[in-house]
Design a protein around this motif. Structure first.
Motif, PDB file in Angstrom:
ATOM      1  N   ALA A  61     -23.173   0.673  42.677  1.00 44.40           N
ATOM      2  CA  ALA A  61     -21.927   0.278  41.918  1.00 44.40           C
ATOM      3  C   ALA A  61     -20.824   0.302  42.790  1.00 44.40           C
ATOM      4  O   ALA A  61     -20.627   1.228  43.544  1.00 44.40           O
ATOM      5  CB  ALA A  61     -21.834   1.045  40.630  1.00 44.40           C
ATOM      6  N   VAL A  62     -19.769  -0.216  42.508  1.00 48.20           N
ATOM      7  CA  VAL A  62     -18.630  -0.229  42.953  1.00 48.20           C
ATOM      8  C   VAL A  62     -17.258   0.035  41.917  1.00 48.20           C
ATOM      9  O   VAL A  62     -17.248  -0.690  41.092  1.00 48.20           O
ATOM     10  CB  VAL A  62     -18.070  -1.620  44.191  1.00 48.20           C
ATOM     11  N   LEU A  63     -16.387   1.010  42.442  1.00 50.39           N
ATOM     12  CA  LEU A  63     -15.470   1.547  41.541  1.00 50.39           C
ATOM     13  C   LEU A  63     -14.052   0.875  42.058  1.00 50.39           C
ATOM     14  O   LEU A  63     -14.095   1.246  43.248  1.00 50.39           O
ATOM     15  CB  LEU A  63     -15.503   2.858  41.023  1.00 50.39           C
ATOM     16  N   ALA A  64     -13.041   0.277  41.400  1.00 47.79           N
ATOM     17  CA  ALA A  64     -11.932  -0.247  42.097  1.00 47.79           C
ATOM     18  C   ALA A  64     -10.895   0.580  41.659  1.00 47.79           C
ATOM     19  O   ALA A  64     -10.309   0.571  40.544  1.00 47.79           O
ATOM     20  CB  ALA A  64     -11.711  -1.572  41.763  1.00 47.79           C
ATOM     21  N   LEU A  65     -10.321   1.520  42.565  1.00 47.85           N
ATOM     22  CA  LEU A  65      -9.061   2.240  42.189  1.00 47.85           C
ATOM     23  C   LEU A  65      -8.058   2.233  43.628  1.00 47.85           C
ATOM     24  O   LEU A  65      -8.574   2.251  44.580  1.00 47.85           O
ATOM     25  CB  LEU A  65      -9.653   3.854  41.994  1.00 47.85           C
ATOM     26  N   PRO A  66      -6.876   2.108  43.010  1.00 48.82           N
ATOM     27  CA  PRO A  66      -5.761   2.408  44.142  1.00 48.82           C
ATOM     28  C   PRO A  66      -5.846   3.489  44.902  1.00 48.82           C
ATOM     29  O   PRO A  66      -6.320   4.669  44.171  1.00 48.82           O
ATOM     30  CB  PRO A  66      -4.476   2.136  43.610  1.00 48.82           C
ATOM     31  N   MET A  67      -5.744   3.655  46.341  1.00 45.12           N
ATOM     32  CA  MET A  67      -5.556   4.963  46.837  1.00 45.12           C
ATOM     33  C   MET A  67      -4.597   5.885  46.342  1.00 45.12           C
ATOM     34  O   MET A  67      -4.800   7.325  46.579  1.00 45.12           O
ATOM     35  CB  MET A  67      -5.571   4.697  48.614  1.00 45.12           C
ATOM     36  N   GLU A  68      -3.554   5.331  45.872  1.00 45.30           N
ATOM     37  CA  GLU A  68      -2.573   6.165  45.426  1.00 45.30           C
ATOM     38  C   GLU A  68      -2.965   7.031  44.076  1.00 45.30           C
ATOM     39  O   GLU A  68      -2.057   7.780  43.637  1.00 45.30           O
ATOM     40  CB  GLU A  68      -1.029   5.605  45.358  1.00 45.30           C
ATOM     41  N   THR A  69      -4.001   6.330  43.479  1.00 46.18           N
ATOM     42  CA  THR A  69      -4.375   7.041  41.953  1.00 46.18           C
ATOM     43  C   THR A  69      -4.148   8.683  42.173  1.00 46.18           C
ATOM     44  O   THR A  69      -4.701   9.309  42.895  1.00 46.18           O
ATOM     45  CB  THR A  69      -5.665   6.481  41.780  1.00 46.18           C
ATOM     46  N   ARG A  70      -3.836   9.174  41.162  1.00 47.30           N
ATOM     47  CA  ARG A  70      -3.858  10.534  40.858  1.00 47.30           C
ATOM     48  C   ARG A  70      -4.945  11.212  39.862  1.00 47.30           C
ATOM     49  O   ARG A  70      -4.829  10.482  38.704  1.00 47.30           O
ATOM     50  CB  ARG A  70      -2.420  11.001  40.348  1.00 47.30           C
ATOM     51  N   LEU A  71      -5.567  12.057  40.221  1.00 41.08           N
ATOM     52  CA  LEU A  71      -6.742  12.385  39.245  1.00 41.08           C
ATOM     53  C   LEU A  71      -6.433  13.748  38.669  1.00 41.08           C
ATOM     54  O   LEU A  71      -5.792  14.619  39.305  1.00 41.08           O
ATOM     55  CB  LEU A  71      -8.114  12.429  39.972  1.00 41.08           C
ATOM     56  N   THR A  72      -7.065  13.962  37.644  1.00 39.76           N
ATOM     57  CA  THR A  72      -6.851  15.191  37.026  1.00 39.76           C
ATOM     58  C   THR A  72      -8.232  16.366  37.577  1.00 39.76           C
ATOM     59  O   THR A  72      -9.106  15.456  38.384  1.00 39.76           O
ATOM     60  CB  THR A  72      -7.350  15.220  35.617  1.00 39.76           C
ATOM     61  N   PRO A  73      -8.093  17.518  37.612  1.00 34.77           N
ATOM     62  CA  PRO A  73      -9.254  18.177  38.375  1.00 34.77           C
ATOM     63  C   PRO A  73     -10.589  17.714  37.701  1.00 34.77           C
ATOM     64  O   PRO A  73     -11.496  17.712  38.539  1.00 34.77           O
ATOM     65  CB  PRO A  73      -8.800  19.690  37.954  1.00 34.77           C
ATOM     66  N   SER A  74     -10.638  17.594  36.361  1.00 39.52           N
ATOM     67  CA  SER A  74     -11.867  16.999  35.975  1.00 39.52           C
ATOM     68  C   SER A  74     -12.409  15.847  36.545  1.00 39.52           C
ATOM     69  O   SER A  74     -13.549  15.642  36.792  1.00 39.52           O
ATOM     70  CB  SER A  74     -11.928  16.835  34.404  1.00 39.52           C
ATOM     71  N   GLU A  75     -11.591  14.939  36.642  1.00 37.42           N
ATOM     72  CA  GLU A  75     -11.954  13.566  37.252  1.00 37.42           C
ATOM     73  C   GLU A  75     -12.215  13.701  38.816  1.00 37.42           C
ATOM     74  O   GLU A  75     -13.255  13.187  39.118  1.00 37.42           O
ATOM     75  CB  GLU A  75     -10.646  12.480  37.185  1.00 37.42           C
ATOM     76  N   THR A  76     -11.749  14.798  39.458  1.00 32.27           N
ATOM     77  CA  THR A  76     -11.915  14.926  40.857  1.00 32.27           C
ATOM     78  C   THR A  76     -13.345  15.632  40.830  1.00 32.27           C
ATOM     79  O   THR A  76     -14.018  15.166  41.885  1.00 32.27           O
ATOM     80  CB  THR A  76     -10.780  16.085  41.409  1.00 32.27           C
ATOM     81  N   ALA A  77     -13.803  16.442  39.893  1.00 31.78           N
ATOM     82  CA  ALA A  77     -15.002  16.863  39.850  1.00 31.78           C
ATOM     83  C   ALA A  77     -16.116  15.752  39.618  1.00 31.78           C
ATOM     84  O   ALA A  77     -17.105  15.718  40.415  1.00 31.78           O
ATOM     85  CB  ALA A  77     -15.099  18.021  38.825  1.00 31.78           C
ATOM     86  N   LEU A 120     -18.961  17.617  41.688  1.00 33.19           N
ATOM     87  CA  LEU A 120     -18.998  19.057  41.586  1.00 33.19           C
ATOM     88  C   LEU A 120     -18.771  19.761  40.193  1.00 33.19           C
ATOM     89  O   LEU A 120     -18.263  18.818  39.478  1.00 33.19           O
ATOM     90  CB  LEU A 120     -17.912  19.581  42.632  1.00 33.19           C
ATOM     91  N   SER A 121     -18.840  20.750  40.022  1.00 31.82           N
ATOM     92  CA  SER A 121     -18.382  21.470  38.694  1.00 31.82           C
ATOM     93  C   SER A 121     -16.907  21.534  38.475  1.00 31.82           C
ATOM     94  O   SER A 121     -16.206  21.509  39.672  1.00 31.82           O
ATOM     95  CB  SER A 121     -19.006  22.716  38.377  1.00 31.82           C
ATOM     96  N   ARG A 122     -16.349  21.518  37.393  1.00 29.11           N
ATOM     97  CA  ARG A 122     -14.891  21.571  37.103  1.00 29.11           C
ATOM     98  C   ARG A 122     -14.510  22.831  37.670  1.00 29.11           C
ATOM     99  O   ARG A 122     -13.193  23.028  38.421  1.00 29.11           O
ATOM    100  CB  ARG A 122     -14.587  21.344  35.780  1.00 29.11           C
ATOM    101  N   PRO A 123     -14.974  23.976  37.517  1.00 24.61           N
ATOM    102  CA  PRO A 123     -14.464  25.434  38.004  1.00 24.61           C
ATOM    103  C   PRO A 123     -14.527  25.444  39.616  1.00 24.61           C
ATOM    104  O   PRO A 123     -13.767  26.001  39.962  1.00 24.61           O
ATOM    105  CB  PRO A 123     -15.511  26.382  37.294  1.00 24.61           C
ATOM    106  N   PHE A 124     -15.563  24.768  40.078  1.00 25.47           N
ATOM    107  CA  PHE A 124     -15.597  24.840  41.501  1.00 25.47           C
ATOM    108  C   PHE A 124     -14.459  24.163  42.181  1.00 25.47           C
ATOM    109  O   PHE A 124     -13.850  24.473  43.059  1.00 25.47           O
ATOM    110  CB  PHE A 124     -16.980  24.336  41.834  1.00 25.47           C
ATOM    111  N   VAL A 125     -14.171  22.861  41.631  1.00 29.23           N
ATOM    112  CA  VAL A 125     -12.983  22.113  41.944  1.00 29.23           C
ATOM    113  C   VAL A 125     -11.624  22.871  41.671  1.00 29.23           C
ATOM    114  O   VAL A 125     -10.917  22.833  42.640  1.00 29.23           O
ATOM    115  CB  VAL A 125     -12.864  20.806  41.226  1.00 29.23           C
ATOM    116  N   ALA A 126     -11.617  23.774  40.672  1.00 26.61           N
ATOM    117  CA  ALA A 126     -10.313  24.244  40.122  1.00 26.61           C
ATOM    118  C   ALA A 126     -10.189  25.522  41.368  1.00 26.61           C
ATOM    119  O   ALA A 126      -9.116  25.708  41.981  1.00 26.61           O
ATOM    120  CB  ALA A 126     -10.658  25.057  39.052  1.00 26.61           C
ATOM    121  N   ARG A 127     -11.406  25.875  41.919  1.00 31.14           N
ATOM    122  CA  ARG A 127     -11.246  27.067  42.945  1.00 31.14           C
ATOM    123  C   ARG A 127     -11.038  26.367  44.174  1.00 31.14           C
ATOM    124  O   ARG A 127      -9.872  26.777  45.027  1.00 31.14           O
ATOM    125  CB  ARG A 127     -12.582  27.844  43.157  1.00 31.14           C
TER     126      ARG A 127
END
Length: 150
Positions: free
Chosen positions: A69-85, A90-97
């Motif tokens: 599947a392909v997901l279209a997002l601009p490279m300038e997009t800002r993500l929350t830590p949960s979205e980053t995880a 990865l898990s949200r706590p690991f990303v927070a670390r």
């Protein structure tokens, strides 16, 4: 005041190809050289789109042909830590670390403990992580070749 926002990933355009489409898309690479991407308007007028958009379409077609599947997002997009995880798998706590340690740069929202992460920084982190994993894999292969204990 912190204003709630809709999840970036939930609003991103996700494209998947069925088996018939994958077969068609697999052959796009054969015709891609000197190709043009043309958009035909409702008045039957053709507009030749820029090569940069053609490159994007061909890259997406390549992945779709492989069943991804392909997901279209601009490279300038800002993500929350949960979205980053979610992006990294990865898990949200690991990303927070990782954010706390500066492994992935983040910015705190003004007057808040909340932070955002640039998609570009997430992808750079993932690329570094994959390079390190590849290096470890190659070291293991070399150690096995010369029969070194590890």
């Amino acid at each position: 005041m912190l204003v709630a926002r809709a999840g970036v990933l939930a609003n991103a355009v996700r494209v998947e190809a069925d088996s018939d489409d994958r077969e068609l898309l697999a052959h796009l690479g054969d015709v891609a050289e000197d190709a043009q991407l043309v958009l035909r308007g409702p008045d039957s007028r053709d507009v030749v789109l820029p090569e940069s958009l053609l490159a994007l379409v061909l890259a997406a077609a390549h992945d779709l042909a492989k069943g991804n599947a392909v997901l279209a997002l601009p490279m300038e997009t800002r993500l929350t830590p949960s979205e980053t995880a979610r992006v990294l798998g990865l898990s949200r706590p690991f990303v927070a670390r990782l954010l706390d340690e500066g492994e992935i740069p983040s910015q705190h929202l003004p007057g808040s403990r909340h932070r955002l992460v640039r998609l570009t920084d997430v992808l750079e982190f993932q690329a570094r992580r994959e390079r390190r994993a590849e290096g470890r894999r190659r070291i293991m292969e070399l150690a096995e070749e010369v029969d070194l204990p590890y």
